[in-house]
Design a protein around this motif. Structure first.
Motif, PDB file in Angstrom:
ATOM      1  N   SER A   1       0.830  -1.207   0.000  1.00  0.00           N
ATOM      2  CA  SER A   1       0.000   0.000   0.000  1.00  0.00           C
ATOM      3  C   SER A   1       0.861   1.252   0.000  1.00  0.00           C
ATOM      4  CB  SER A   1      -0.912  -0.018   1.232  1.00  0.00           C
ATOM      5  OG  SER A   1      -1.643   1.176   1.324  1.00  0.00           O
ATOM      6  N   TRP A   2       1.885   1.268   0.875  1.00  0.00           N
ATOM      7  CA  TRP A   2       2.789   2.420   0.912  1.00  0.00           C
ATOM      8  C   TRP A   2       3.488   2.606  -0.433  1.00  0.00           C
ATOM      9  CZ3 TRP A   2       5.331   0.570   6.081  1.00  0.00           C
ATOM     10  CH2 TRP A   2       4.487   0.893   7.140  1.00  0.00           C
ATOM     11  N   GLU A   3       3.956   1.487  -1.004  1.00  0.00           N
ATOM     12  CA  GLU A   3       4.728   1.592  -2.233  1.00  0.00           C
ATOM     13  C   GLU A   3       3.867   2.032  -3.404  1.00  0.00           C
ATOM     14  OE1 GLU A   3       8.432  -0.699  -4.333  1.00  0.00           O
ATOM     15  OE2 GLU A   3       7.562  -1.441  -2.489  1.00  0.00           O
ATOM     16  N   LEU A   4       2.623   1.555  -3.453  1.00  0.00           N
ATOM     17  CA  LEU A   4       1.710   2.001  -4.517  1.00  0.00           C
ATOM     18  C   LEU A   4       1.491   3.506  -4.429  1.00  0.00           C
ATOM     19  CD1 LEU A   4      -0.977  -0.839  -4.515  1.00  0.00           C
ATOM     20  CD2 LEU A   4       0.533  -0.232  -6.423  1.00  0.00           C
ATOM     21  N   HIS A   5       1.366   4.010  -3.192  1.00  0.00           N
ATOM     22  CA  HIS A   5       1.086   5.438  -3.004  1.00  0.00           C
ATOM     23  C   HIS A   5       2.344   6.284  -3.127  1.00  0.00           C
ATOM     24  CE1 HIS A   5       0.414   9.161  -0.673  1.00  0.00           C
ATOM     25  NE2 HIS A   5      -0.809   9.091  -1.184  1.00  0.00           N
TER      26      HIS A   5
END
Length: 249
Positions: free
Chosen positions: A69-73
């Motif tokens: 989730s962090w990396e997608l954002h």
């Protein structure tokens, strides 16, 4: 020997034989009792071990999804935004292609992590490399892994436990320690011992304070004990924290 003596001898012999039989039966029953108790204990320990492995897998998966989730954002989202800006500003097409290729590369890495069999097919070293690679890409912290000695294959279930312990340490380092560097060492020593070290240069803490002897450190030590390993944590205020796991191969 007269008849009376013979009768006495037979009686004594019968009593001795009876005592021996009772003793042997008692010993046999005691042995069976202890054997059954040991079997139950082993069965309980095995179930507990499997439960802990399942729990560790779930926690690793949850941590992985949080990281995704962090990396997608914070990573892929920003790359795609950059590509959009480049197109709007009529940047050279090669620059746009390079940005999109980087985005695709990052997406492929994430798709591998989403695969439920990824961890099972991955060595401890690969799992650590993927984890710290993510930290470096997202600029969470500057992390690196060093491997010493001749690599030895370890049971996957044990690797899962070690990886989960390290994840807990990494999470504390990133969320609370305010560290800038994280160093991990896998040291395969010549005496068939694997020593795993993780060290940050963060705030550290006082190990004697009750608030720092809670669930996190307890989990780490208990999980190490589960696979017959030893885990120690050293920390000095303003000088960082170091985790050491020692495991006989």
């Amino acid at each position: 020997m007269d008849e009376k003596e013979i009768q006495s001898f037979l009686i004594i012999s019968s009593v001795v034989l009876l005592i021996l039989m009772i003793t042997m039966i008692s010993l046999f029953l005691l042995f069976q009792k202890r054997k059954n108790a040991l079997l139950l204990k082993n069965e309980f320990a095995e179930k507990q071990f499997e439960q802990e492995i399942s729990k560790a897998k779930i926690e690793i998966r949850e941590e992985t999804f949080r990281n995704i989730s962090w990396e997608l954002h914070d990573n892929i989202g920003q790359l795609l935004t950059l590509a959009k800006i480049q197109l709007q500003n009529n940047s050279p097409i090669e620059d746009v292609k390079a940005t999109l290729n980087t985005s695709l590369k990052e997406l492929r890495i994430l798709s591998k992590l989403i695969n439920p069999d990824a961890l099972k097919n991955m060595s401890l070293e690969q799992a650590i490399n993927d984890e710290i690679g993510r930290f470096n890409r997202l600029n969470f912290i500057e992390a690196n892994l060093t491997v010493k000695g001749d690599r030895v294959k370890i049971d996957n279930k044990i690797e899962i436990v070690f990886f989960r312990i390290l994840q807990e340490f990494f999470s504390n380092t990133i969320k609370h320690a305010k560290a800038t560097h994280l160093d991990i060492l896998l040291d395969y020593q010549t005496d068939n011992t694997l020593v795993i070290k993780a060290k940050d240069n963060g705030l550290g803490f006082n190990l004697n304070e009750q608030c720092h002897s809670g669930i996190g450190l307890t989990n780490i030590k208990n999980r190490a004990k589960l696979v017959n390993a030893d885990a120690t944590i050293l920390s000095v205020p303003n000088k960082g924290t170091e985790l050491t796991i020692t495991f006989k191969l």
